[in-house]
Design a protein around this motif. Structure first.
Motif, PDB file in Angstrom:
ATOM      1  N   ALA A  79       0.821  -1.212   0.000  1.00  0.00           N
ATOM      2  CA  ALA A  79       0.000   0.000   0.000  1.00  0.00           C
ATOM      3  C   ALA A  79       0.854   1.260   0.000  1.00  0.00           C
ATOM      4  O   ALA A  79       0.354   2.349  -0.235  1.00  0.00           O
ATOM      5  N   THR A  81       2.173   2.454   2.605  1.00  0.00           N
ATOM      6  CA  THR A  81       2.070   3.105   3.906  1.00  0.00           C
ATOM      7  C   THR A  81       3.314   2.855   4.745  1.00  0.00           C
ATOM      8  O   THR A  81       3.627   3.632   5.633  1.00  0.00           O
ATOM      9  N   ARG A 110      13.177  10.535  -2.794  1.00  0.00           N
ATOM     10  CA  ARG A 110      13.398   9.512  -1.775  1.00  0.00           C
ATOM     11  C   ARG A 110      14.691   9.778  -1.007  1.00  0.00           C
ATOM     12  O   ARG A 110      14.787   9.451   0.174  1.00  0.00           O
ATOM     13  N   TYR A 156       6.256  14.641   3.472  1.00  0.00           N
ATOM     14  CA  TYR A 156       6.528  13.975   2.203  1.00  0.00           C
ATOM     15  C   TYR A 156       5.259  13.307   1.702  1.00  0.00           C
ATOM     16  O   TYR A 156       4.607  12.564   2.431  1.00  0.00           O
ATOM     17  N   MET A 157       4.919  13.591   0.475  1.00  0.00           N
ATOM     18  CA  MET A 157       3.759  12.966  -0.136  1.00  0.00           C
ATOM     19  C   MET A 157       4.238  12.208  -1.366  1.00  0.00           C
ATOM     20  O   MET A 157       4.575  12.800  -2.380  1.00  0.00           O
ATOM     21  N   PRO A 158       4.340  10.877  -1.266  1.00  0.00           N
ATOM     22  CA  PRO A 158       4.841  10.106  -2.394  1.00  0.00           C
ATOM     23  C   PRO A 158       3.834  10.094  -3.550  1.00  0.00           C
ATOM     24  O   PRO A 158       2.660  10.430  -3.369  1.00  0.00           O
ATOM     25  N   ARG A 178       2.452   7.692  -5.133  1.00  0.00           N
ATOM     26  CA  ARG A 178       1.316   6.778  -5.003  1.00  0.00           C
ATOM     27  C   ARG A 178       0.556   7.097  -3.731  1.00  0.00           C
ATOM     28  O   ARG A 178       1.148   7.322  -2.687  1.00  0.00           O
ATOM     29  N   SER A 184      -0.718   6.701  -0.465  1.00  0.00           N
ATOM     30  CA  SER A 184      -0.334   5.705   0.522  1.00  0.00           C
ATOM     31  C   SER A 184      -0.807   6.097   1.904  1.00  0.00           C
ATOM     32  O   SER A 184      -0.048   6.532   2.746  1.00  0.00           O
ATOM     33  N   LEU A 185      -2.099   5.943   2.086  1.00  0.00           N
ATOM     34  CA  LEU A 185      -2.692   6.095   3.403  1.00  0.00           C
ATOM     35  C   LEU A 185      -3.417   4.787   3.665  1.00  0.00           C
ATOM     36  O   LEU A 185      -3.499   3.929   2.795  1.00  0.00           O
ATOM     37  N   TYR A 186      -3.942   4.636   4.874  1.00  0.00           N
ATOM     38  CA  TYR A 186      -4.594   3.365   5.190  1.00  0.00           C
ATOM     39  C   TYR A 186      -6.008   3.336   4.626  1.00  0.00           C
ATOM     40  O   TYR A 186      -6.874   4.083   5.086  1.00  0.00           O
ATOM     41  N   PRO A 187      -6.244   2.478   3.621  1.00  0.00           N
ATOM     42  CA  PRO A 187      -7.554   2.479   2.980  1.00  0.00           C
ATOM     43  C   PRO A 187      -8.669   2.012   3.923  1.00  0.00           C
ATOM     44  O   PRO A 187      -9.830   2.353   3.719  1.00  0.00           O
TER      45      PRO A 187
END
Lengths: 383, 319
Positions: A217, A219, B50, B83-85, B87, B89-92
Motif C-alpha cells: 500500500a 504506507t 526519496r 513527504y507525499m509520495p 502513489r 499511501s494512506l490506510y484504505p
C-alpha cells in the motif's frame, strides 16, 4: 512509548475492522481441529484382506473370523490359490494376504505349533506396519485362547512385503516407536500437534501478510518518513498479532477439551507460557519473510514453503527416528517440534516446568535468534 | 554553489545495479520557494525525492535538508519534513479522520494543533471524515494525503508528482492550494511530468535520465531555446509534418497541440525571412492555407531542445 501506543491503537483498529480476518481467525482453528484431528491418524481400519485358507478347518476359520471381527480387516476375497492372491494385491484390490497352510489345525493340536503367513503391500510403509502389528496381535491372542499356556503357539511367519527392502526397513522402524500401541488414543496425541501447526500457520502468515500489505500500500514508506523508529514499528506489529494468536491457542485448547476430551494433566499456565514463547518464534519468522518479499503473493509462497519443511521436520507426521542423522539434528533444533512435545508432555503426562525446561530453552533461543535476524534484515532493506 | 537553503544537493549520484538513477545532481532550493522538478518518467525525480525524504542513501555526493545531512541526521529531518509520495499511501481501511489523527500522533502532535495550516485543504474533505480513505475519489485522496503530510507543520514539503492521474480542474485547484501554502512561508519542492505546471513554479530543474539539464525560472528556461521558433498550422497534418521534416534547413519539428513547432538552422537570418521561406516551400508542395507565425519558446520547447532533440522521448502532455 507514546508513539507505540498510537501505533498499537491503529493496529487494533484495523484488525477489529477486518471482519473477514476475524471470522477466519476463529473459524479456521475450529473447523481444522475438528476435521484434521479426526482425519490425521495412524490408525488403519478395514484393510482389505485376501484369505488363502488351505486348511479349511474349524481352527483356520476361527483365525480368519477373529481377524475380520476385529474391524481392522475386511475379507474381500478368498481362494486356495496363492497366485490369485498375488494378482489381487498387484492390482491393488487387497492390502493384505493371509495364508493358512494345510495342516494348520493338526499342527496346533499335535505340536502346539503352526505357521501363518502374512503378505502385505508395503508401498505405504506405515499402514503396512500397522496392519501387520494388528494381525500379529489378533492371531497371538487367538492362539493364546486356543492353546492356553503354550504362548506363543502360533508364529506369524516372515511377513515379507512387496516393496523394496528399504520400505520394509521403514516398517520396522515404525514399530520400534511403539506407534501400534492399541491403547493409545490418537486424538489426544494429535490435537496438540495440529493445534500448534495451526497456530504456526496463523502466526507466521498473519505477520508476513500484515507487514507486506503495508509495503504494497506504500504506507510502510509513509511511516518510514515519520519519526517512528523501527523497533517501535515492529513491536506495534507483533504485539497485537501475538495477543490474537494467544487467543486462538485458548480457543483451540477449549475445542480439544470439549470435542475430544483431551486432558490437561499438567499446568494450563505452563501450556500458555510455552505457547507465548513459541509464538515469538512463529511471528519472528513471519517478520523475516516480510523483509525478503515485496508482495502478499510472494509472502504466501515463502511462508508455505518454509512451513512444509518446518512441519515435516517436526515429527508430527513423520517419525524423527526414521530420518537420516543430519535431518534428526535439524529436527532437534526445530522449535515447532519442541512446542508440540511440550504441549503433549504437559497435557497428556502432566509434566512440570523442570521436565519441559529443555523445550522452553530451545524455543527461547530460537525466538531471540529469529527476531534478531529479522530485525537486522529489516534495517538493511529499508536503509 | 550556496551552502544554505532548505535543500542543498552537491554532486549526488545514485545507482541501482547497472542503472544510473542520478548522476552528479547539484541544486539549491531557496527558503520559501516553490521549486519544481520537471522531466519525463524515469528522469530520476522520484529517486531524488526519496533521498531528500531520507528513504535512500546516495552513493556519493552530499545532500542536506533544512541544514541537516540526509544520512547522518535523518531523525531530525523526518520530524520536520512533509513527504507525499506519488502513489496514494494512506490506510484504505481507516477513515479520513482516523488517517489524519494517526499521522498527527506519530509526529507527536494532534489534528487540533495542525488544524489551521491544513484548514484550506481539509475543509474540502471534512464532510467525508467518517468515510474510509479507500473509498475516496482520486482528488479527495490527494487532498487527504496532502493534509496528512502537512498536519505536523513541516518546514519543507516534498510532493512527488502530486497531480498525476488527477483531472484538469482538480490539478488547477491543487496548484492554487500550493500557492496558498507557499504564501504562509512554507518551502515546497514538487515534481511533475507536465510542462504547463512547471510555469507555476518559482524555479524549475529540468531533469532527464538522472541529470539536471537546467535550473532557472520557467520564463528564463524558455529563453534557453537557441533558435527562432515558429508555430506552423495547416491541414492535412501528416502531409504538413512530412513536408516540414523534409525541409533541408529544418532543425526541429515537434507537434504541439494543433500546431507544429518548427525551428530552423539558419539562425543568422531574420525570423520574418525564415517564416516566408518556410511558407513558400510548403506552398511549393501544394500545401495551401498554411499559417506560419513567430513565437516565443516555452519551457517545453527548451526542454525538447535540451534533450538533444531526441525523437520519441516521451514528455508528459497535459490532458
Amino acid at each position: 512509548m507514546r508513539a507505540l501506543r498510537f501505533l498499537l491503537r491503529k493496529e487494533y483498529l484495523q484488525i477489529f475492522r477486518d471482519k473477514t480476518l476475524l471470522r477466519m481467525l476463529f473459524l479456521i482453528p475450529v473447523v481444522q481441529l475438528l476435521v484434521l484431528s479426526n482425519a490425521a491418524t495412524f490408525e488403519v481400519r478395514q484393510s482389505r484382506l485376501f484369505v488363502v485358507d488351505r486348511d479349511r478347518s474349524t481352527m483356520s476359520r476361527g483365525a480368519i473370523d477373529r481377524l475380520v471381527a476385529s474391524g481392522r480387516f475386511e475379507r474381500t476375497a478368498a481362494s486356495v490359490s496363492i497366485a490369485a492372491a498375488d494378482a489381487a494385491m498387484r492390482e491393488r484390490r487387497v492390502e493384505m494376504i493371509v495364508v493358512i497352510p494345510e495342516g494348520f489345525e493338526r499342527g496346533i493340536v499335535r505340536d502346539h505349533r503352526a505357521t501363518v503367513q502374512l503378505l502385505l503391500n508395503a508401498e505405504d510403509g506405515s499402514a503396512a506396519g500397522v496392519s501387520q502389528a494388528y494381525a500379529r496381535q489378533i492371531l497371538s491372542r487367538y492362539a493364546a485362547d486356543l492353546g492356553g499356556s503354550l504362548t506363543p503357539p502360533i508364529v506369524p511367519g516372515g511377513a515379507h512385503a512387496e516393496a523394496a527392502p528399504g520400505r520394509a526397513r521403514g516398517v520396522l522402524d515404525v514399530r520400534t516407536r511403539g506407534l501400534f500401541n492399541a491403547e493409545l488414543n490418537y486424538k489426544h496425541y494429535m490435537v496438540p500437534g495440529i493445534l500448534i501447526q495451526l497456530l504456526t500457520i496463523i502466526g507466521t502468515l498473519l505477520t508476513a501478510m500484515n507487514i507486506v500489505r503495508e509495503k504494497e500500500a506504500g504506507t510502510l514508506e509513509q511511516l518510514n518518513v515519520t519519526p517512528v523508529s523501527r523497533p517501535v514499528f515492529i513491536a506495534a506489529k507483533l504485539i497485537p498479532l501475538w495477543t490474537l494468536a494467544m487467543l486462538v491457542l485458548a480457543i483451540g485448547l477449549f475445542i480439544g477439551w470439549i470435542a475430544f476430551g483431551v486432558p490437561m494433566r499438567g499446568s494450563l499456565l505452563l501450556v500458555f507460557f510455552g505457547g507465548a514463547i513459541y509464538l515469538v518464534v512463529a511471528l519472528g519468522i513471519g517478520l523475516w519473510i516480510s523483509t525478503v518479499v515485496e508482495t502478499q503473493q510472494q509472502a504466501m509462497f515463502v511462508t508455505f514453503a518454509l512451513l512444509m519443511i518446518y512441519l515435516l521436520m517436526s515429527g508430527l507426521f513423520t517419525p524423527v527416528n526414521s530420518m537420516p542423522p543430519w535431518a534428526q539434528v535439524v529436527a532437534d533444533a526445530n522449535p515447532m517440534r519442541h512446542e508440540i512435545e511440550l504441549m503433549r508432555a504437559v497435557m497428556l503426562k502432566g509434566a512440570g516446568l523442570a521436565d519441559v525446561a529443555r523445550h522452553l530453552v530451545v524455543m527461547a533461543v530460537s525466538g531471540v535468534l529469529v527476531l534478531t535476524i529479522a530485525v537486522r534484515q529489516y534495517h538493511k532493506r529499508s536503509a | 554553489m550556496s551552502d544554505t537553503g532548505p535543500v542543498v544537493l552537491h554532486e549526488v549520484r545514485k545507482t541501482f545495479g547497472a542503472t544510473v538513477a542520478l548522476e552528479s545532481v547539484s541544486l539549491t532550493v531557496r527558503p520559501g520557494e516553490l521549486f519544481g522538478l520537471v522531466g519525463p518518467d524515469g528522469g530520476g525525480k522520484t529517486t531524488l525525492f526519496r533521498i531528500l525524504a531520507t528513504l535512500l542513501v546516495p552513493d556519493s555526493g552530499t545532500a542536506t535538508v533544512l541544514g541537516r545531512d540526509v544520512v547522518r541526521d535523518l531523525w531530525d529531518i523526518r520530524s520536520r519534513v512533509g513527504y507525499m509520495p506519488g502513489r496514494f499511501s494512506l490506510y484504505p481501511d481507516l477513515s479520513v479522520e482516523e488517517n489524519l489523527r494517526f499521522f498527527a500522533s506519530v509526529f507527536g502532535t494532534s489534528l487540533e494543533r495542525g488544524y489551521d495550516l491544513i484548514k484550506p485543504i481539509y475543509q474540502q474533505i471534512e464532510p467525508f471524515r467518517d468515510r474510509r480513505a479507500g473509498q475516496l475519489s482520486g482528488g479527495m485522496k490527494q487532498k487527504l494525503a496532502l493534509s496528512c503530510a502537512l498536519v505536523h507543520r513541516p518546514d519543507l514539503l516534498l510532493l512527488d508528482e502530486p497531480t498525476t492521474g488527477v483531472d484538469a480542474v482538480s490539478r488547477r485547484e491543487f496548484w492554487d492550494l500550493l500557492d496558498t501554502l507557499q504564501a504562509s512561508g512554507l518551502t515546497i519542492v514538487v515534481s511533475t511530468p507536465y510542462m504547463d505546471e512547471a510555469d507555476r513554479c518559482d524555479r524549475v530543474a529540468l531533469m532527464q535520465q538522472g541529470r539536471v539539464l537546467a535550473i532557472d525560472a520557467p520564463s528564463a528556461i524558455g529563453a534557453l531555446f537557441p533558435r527562432p521558433l515558429f508555430a506552423v498550422r495547416g491541414r492535412p497534418r501528416t502531409a504538413l509534418l512530412d513536408a516540414l521534416r523534409a525541409l533541408p534547413t529544418a532543425a526541429s519539428v515537434h507537434p504541439f497541440g494543433e500546431a507544429f513547432h518548427y525551428s530552423d538552422t539558419r539562425t543568422a537570418l531574420a525570423p520574418a525571412q525564415i517564416a516566408q521561406d518556410v511558407l513558400d516551400a510548403l506552398r511549393a508542395r501544394n500545401l495551401d492555407g498554411v499559417d506560419v507565425t513567430t513565437i516565443a519558446p516555452g519551457i517545453e520547447d527548451a526542454f525538447m531542445a535540451l534533450m538533444g532533440d531526441a525523437p520519441g522521448v516521451p514528455v508528459g502532455v497535459p490532458a
